[in-house]
Design a protein around this motif. Sequence first.
Motif, PDB file in Angstrom:
ATOM      1  N   LEU A   1       1.351  10.923  11.078  1.00 30.46           N
ATOM      2  CA  LEU A   1       1.101  12.356  10.972  1.00 30.46           C
ATOM      3  C   LEU A   1       0.777  12.749   9.527  1.00 30.46           C
ATOM      4  CD1 LEU A   1       1.203  14.424  13.291  1.00 30.46           C
ATOM      5  CD2 LEU A   1       3.379  15.210  12.395  1.00 30.46           C
ATOM      6  N   GLU A   2       1.492  12.153   8.600  1.00 29.81           N
ATOM      7  CA  GLU A   2       1.276  12.455   7.175  1.00 29.81           C
ATOM      8  C   GLU A   2      -0.141  12.061   6.752  1.00 29.81           C
ATOM      9  OE1 GLU A   2       2.191  14.052   3.602  1.00 29.81           O
ATOM     10  OE2 GLU A   2       3.492  14.063   5.378  1.00 29.81           O
ATOM     11  N   HIS A   3      -0.556  10.852   7.165  1.00 24.95           N
ATOM     12  CA  HIS A   3      -1.911  10.388   6.815  1.00 24.95           C
ATOM     13  C   HIS A   3      -2.974  11.304   7.419  1.00 24.95           C
ATOM     14  CE1 HIS A   3      -0.256   6.898   5.018  1.00 24.95           C
ATOM     15  NE2 HIS A   3       0.053   6.247   6.131  1.00 24.95           N
ATOM     16  N   ARG A   4      -2.778  11.685   8.645  1.00 24.28           N
ATOM     17  CA  ARG A   4      -3.799  12.475   9.338  1.00 24.28           C
ATOM     18  C   ARG A   4      -3.897  13.893   8.777  1.00 24.28           C
ATOM     19  NH1 ARG A   4      -3.757  10.538  15.655  1.00 24.28           N
ATOM     20  NH2 ARG A   4      -3.444   8.315  15.230  1.00 24.28           N
ATOM     21  N   LYS A   5      -2.781  14.422   8.360  1.00 26.63           N
ATOM     22  CA  LYS A   5      -2.792  15.755   7.737  1.00 26.63           C
ATOM     23  C   LYS A   5      -3.568  15.709   6.422  1.00 26.63           C
ATOM     24  CE  LYS A   5       0.278  19.614   6.752  1.00 26.63           C
ATOM     25  NZ  LYS A   5       1.687  20.069   6.700  1.00 26.63           N
ATOM     26  N   ASN A   6      -3.341  14.659   5.658  1.00 25.56           N
ATOM     27  CA  ASN A   6      -4.008  14.522   4.363  1.00 25.56           C
ATOM     28  C   ASN A   6      -5.512  14.340   4.494  1.00 25.56           C
ATOM     29  OD1 ASN A   6      -1.559  14.741   3.044  1.00 25.56           O
ATOM     30  ND2 ASN A   6      -1.243  12.523   2.879  1.00 25.56           N
ATOM     31  N   PHE A   7      -5.935  13.639   5.546  1.00 26.34           N
ATOM     32  CA  PHE A   7      -7.359  13.303   5.676  1.00 26.34           C
ATOM     33  C   PHE A   7      -8.079  14.091   6.785  1.00 26.34           C
ATOM     34  CE2 PHE A   7      -5.418   9.611   3.634  1.00 26.34           C
ATOM     35  CZ  PHE A   7      -6.235   9.482   2.518  1.00 26.34           C
ATOM     36  N   GLN A   8      -7.442  15.156   7.274  1.00 23.62           N
ATOM     37  CA  GLN A   8      -8.071  16.075   8.248  1.00 23.62           C
ATOM     38  C   GLN A   8      -8.511  15.362   9.537  1.00 23.62           C
ATOM     39  OE1 GLN A   8     -11.221  17.869   5.857  1.00 23.62           O
ATOM     40  NE2 GLN A   8      -9.872  19.558   5.316  1.00 23.62           N
TER      41      GLN A   8
ATOM     42  N   PRO B   1      -3.884  15.355  14.947  1.00 23.08           N
ATOM     43  CA  PRO B   1      -3.981  16.602  15.719  1.00 23.08           C
ATOM     44  C   PRO B   1      -4.259  17.855  14.880  1.00 23.08           C
ATOM     45  CG  PRO B   1      -1.691  16.047  15.348  1.00 23.08           C
ATOM     46  CD  PRO B   1      -2.486  14.953  14.705  1.00 23.08           C
ATOM     47  N   PHE B   2      -4.551  17.701  13.588  1.00 22.23           N
ATOM     48  CA  PHE B   2      -4.764  18.871  12.727  1.00 22.23           C
ATOM     49  C   PHE B   2      -6.208  19.361  12.762  1.00 22.23           C
ATOM     50  CE2 PHE B   2      -1.232  16.384  11.035  1.00 22.23           C
ATOM     51  CZ  PHE B   2      -0.230  17.331  11.079  1.00 22.23           C
ATOM     52  N   HIS B   3      -7.140  18.469  13.022  1.00 25.80           N
ATOM     53  CA  HIS B   3      -8.547  18.827  13.179  1.00 25.80           C
ATOM     54  C   HIS B   3      -9.080  18.186  14.454  1.00 25.80           C
ATOM     55  CE1 HIS B   3      -8.305  20.181   9.043  1.00 25.80           C
ATOM     56  NE2 HIS B   3      -9.568  20.572   9.085  1.00 25.80           N
ATOM     57  N   ARG B   4     -10.044  18.848  15.069  1.00 23.44           N
ATOM     58  CA  ARG B   4     -10.751  18.230  16.196  1.00 23.44           C
ATOM     59  C   ARG B   4     -11.937  17.449  15.646  1.00 23.44           C
ATOM     60  NH1 ARG B   4      -9.853  23.492  18.409  1.00 23.44           N
ATOM     61  NH2 ARG B   4      -8.466  23.432  20.207  1.00 23.44           N
ATOM     62  N   LEU B   5     -12.376  16.444  16.394  1.00 20.46           N
ATOM     63  CA  LEU B   5     -13.547  15.659  15.998  1.00 20.46           C
ATOM     64  C   LEU B   5     -14.638  15.764  17.050  1.00 20.46           C
ATOM     65  CD1 LEU B   5     -11.985  12.283  14.744  1.00 20.46           C
ATOM     66  CD2 LEU B   5     -12.465  14.336  13.421  1.00 20.46           C
ATOM     67  N   ILE B   6     -15.875  15.862  16.587  1.00 25.87           N
ATOM     68  CA  ILE B   6     -17.039  15.703  17.470  1.00 25.87           C
ATOM     69  C   ILE B   6     -17.926  14.649  16.829  1.00 25.87           C
ATOM     70  CG2 ILE B   6     -19.102  16.782  18.460  1.00 25.87           C
ATOM     71  CD1 ILE B   6     -17.588  19.419  18.570  1.00 25.87           C
ATOM     72  N   GLU B   7     -18.227  13.613  17.591  1.00 27.70           N
ATOM     73  CA  GLU B   7     -19.057  12.519  17.084  1.00 27.70           C
ATOM     74  C   GLU B   7     -20.433  12.602  17.727  1.00 27.70           C
ATOM     75  OE1 GLU B   7     -17.621   8.166  16.486  1.00 27.70           O
ATOM     76  OE2 GLU B   7     -18.675   8.214  18.411  1.00 27.70           O
TER      77      GLU B   7
END
Length: 838
Positions: A731-738, A741-747
């Motif tokens: 969770l810490e890594h994902r918050k730092n790098f957006q 679950p903090f950002h949605r992704l569209i590829e």
Amino acid sequence: MEKESLFADVILPLAVPNFYTYSVPEALQNKVRPGQRVVVQFGKKKLYTAIVYKVHSNKPELYKAKPIESILDAEPIVNQKQFELWKWISEYYMCHIGEVMNAALPSGLKLSSETKLILRDEEQETRGDLSDDEFLVCEALDKNKVLTLNEVEEITEHKNALSIIKSLLEKGILSIHEELKEKFKPKIEEFIRLTKFASDEKNLKNTFDELEKRAFKQLEVLMEFVHSTQPLSSSQKEGEVLGMKKAELLKKTNAAPAVIEGLVKKNILEIYEKETGRFASHDPSSNSKTLSSEQEDVLKKIKKEWADKEVVLLHGVTSSGKTEVYVRLIEETLKQGKQVLYLLPEIALTTQVVSRIKKYFGDALGVYHSRFNENERVEVWNQVLNSQVSSAKSQVKHQQFQIILGARSSLFLPYSNLGLIIVDEEHDASYKQFDPAPRYHARDSAIMLANIHKAKVLLGSATPSVESFYNSKEGKYGFAELTTRFGGVQLPEIIVSDIKDATKRKKMKSHFSPLLLDNIAQALKDKEQVILFQNRRGFAPYLECKTCGWTPVCKNCDVSLVYHKTGQQLRCHYCGYTTPIPASCSACGSPEMQMKNFGTEKIEEELEIFFPDARIARMDHDSTRSRFAHERLLTDFEERNIDILVGTQMVTKGLDFEHVSLVGILSADQMMNFPDFRSHERSFQMLTQVSGRSGRKDKRGKVVLQTYSPQHPIIQHVIKNDFEKMYTEELEHRKNFQYPPFHRLIELTVIDKDLDVVNASSDELAQKLRTAFGKRVLGPEFPIISRIKNLYHKKIVIKIAKEESPNKTKTLIRSSILELQAYPAYKYLRVQADVDPI
């Protein structure tokens, strides 16, 4: 007074952006309804089966509406709740509703001008009651073997022959050619019964006397047979000879097949075949297992959470008894007269789960997945469509297919009254559809389906996804937890084998450490079973020239070919291209070619050298291609006909075998080092899940985990079974790098056969998107495999903040893509959107 003109908006099974409006001929105006299949012409000549979405009186302004050719159904086959789900999937996952329809409907309900038709093998017996046109079609197929719909129209001189085809399909005379890819074979089993001679009591007594003198094993088998089939059941008809499964008799007596063959030759027993079907008819059992106090508490907690939340996450360690909790919740839902959908990520899992759920609910359980042929899928569709659920105060009669158990495609069945959706192993990546569109996630789509039906959702896993666990922590989902294994069984002991150190000391034997080999030998000595996990199929991932390092690559894709010993060939796992093994290097001519790395096929072969007396089997995509392959393998393993099962991720998912005492993980590092932001989460999930296969009943199991990095945080979390620590770090890594679950992704994937077009167009598209999203647009970059089937791929990833409107964002992305494709140079360019890629 002139009758008002009617029009119908229809969904075509094509990747077209809008509904198309057709006029309803006067003769059909009282018959047409939303949800029916209709035959329409699209383009100059092609006919398609479309679905009526809406009937209205608004004439289209931009084009002249063509008439509907005919209606195929007396009653709708798709309901309004399905339309709601289709529409949501098409909007959320940025695809066309026709693509959703294509994924949703079984192929047996879709026909087009190009559909190929064949006669069924058994159709000769059913030709008695045919119309002239139907008879003409059958005669033509006798000569030509395969016909298209257009050819049928020419033969019958009908502009629309779909109604004739529909009738022949329903009568079981025709089959769609697609079925030949995987022809359905009913489950046929061999049964044993007494011959007419041996059924006579006097003859049977004499037979016993004869066998006692010189054929003791035959006597033992015969006595067991007579004992197992006596006394006569109340349902047996007078004069009927009772039978018994041959496999069951062999298992009970531990006899060789030759013993039964000897009794057959002596005219004592006879063998006959019987179609038992995939699932025999069962009466539901009222003998539910008694729940542990922890399971009872969890059951209450789930119901309490459902009071104000639609979704509850059940986090239960492996073998904690989640299935028993599911059974109780299903029972309660059925008592309310509602339907249940039980989702599983893999077809391999359905075999075991079906047998467990069938015990409780009998024929109320229906199964639906892609290994069923088209006719079976249509049959299940119709059963769900026509199911009538009824309840009484004291007792519920379980109607057929009130519970559906299946993989992600079972979301699309025509439910009318869903009360509960269970998503088992909710973390599993198999719930995500990759190709073709719609690229939907079954877990998230199930939550929307439940919302449409006002139903409840239970997500279950021993290793929940970071996103689901985050939602439970934030209060969006309810949460319940099973922390101990059922019956007080301990979690397995995990022993790390440092293969870096073993390699240095030259103790490795091929891909096996001494620790793993010793533990396998001990398990076999104790008459216990072993599962070995290697997440790569094939014999060796690639060949390499010892002299110059040349590696054979696919001619259609930018990827090395995998060596498969079965068939002695190199195979591409992306496009299916195969080629013989080269005798020498194509670059320098050297004959010295070596195999690099290893797959399940190689592990299987080497085990036969180390343990020549062990019975070894392999479970991967290659060994389970046929429809019943999963079932046969799992049944053999359960019945202890296999000592060592080697497998890919198929063996990690929820399987329960009481005699497995050892699990070996051959290479934990490959998953952890994969370039993906989810690689650590996935590694933890897979290693924990495969470890959970060990020691599941009455004995603590053991796991030997081979790795080059024993101190890696993920390895340490797996050893301690510390999901919370892994989650906190992720969770810490994902918050730092957006990241989620903090950002949605569209590829977005830009695809074309011309590399220059892909490079130029992807740069241009990324530039357009950066004006709106700035630094949150990553790429364009080539993926690891940039060319597949001679088409080049380049990817752009867009990060979307949670507070941004998803609809506005997607509208902006769509308009940027359309703007790009408006340029003549990019006319044939494809841009695929993948929302929430995994």
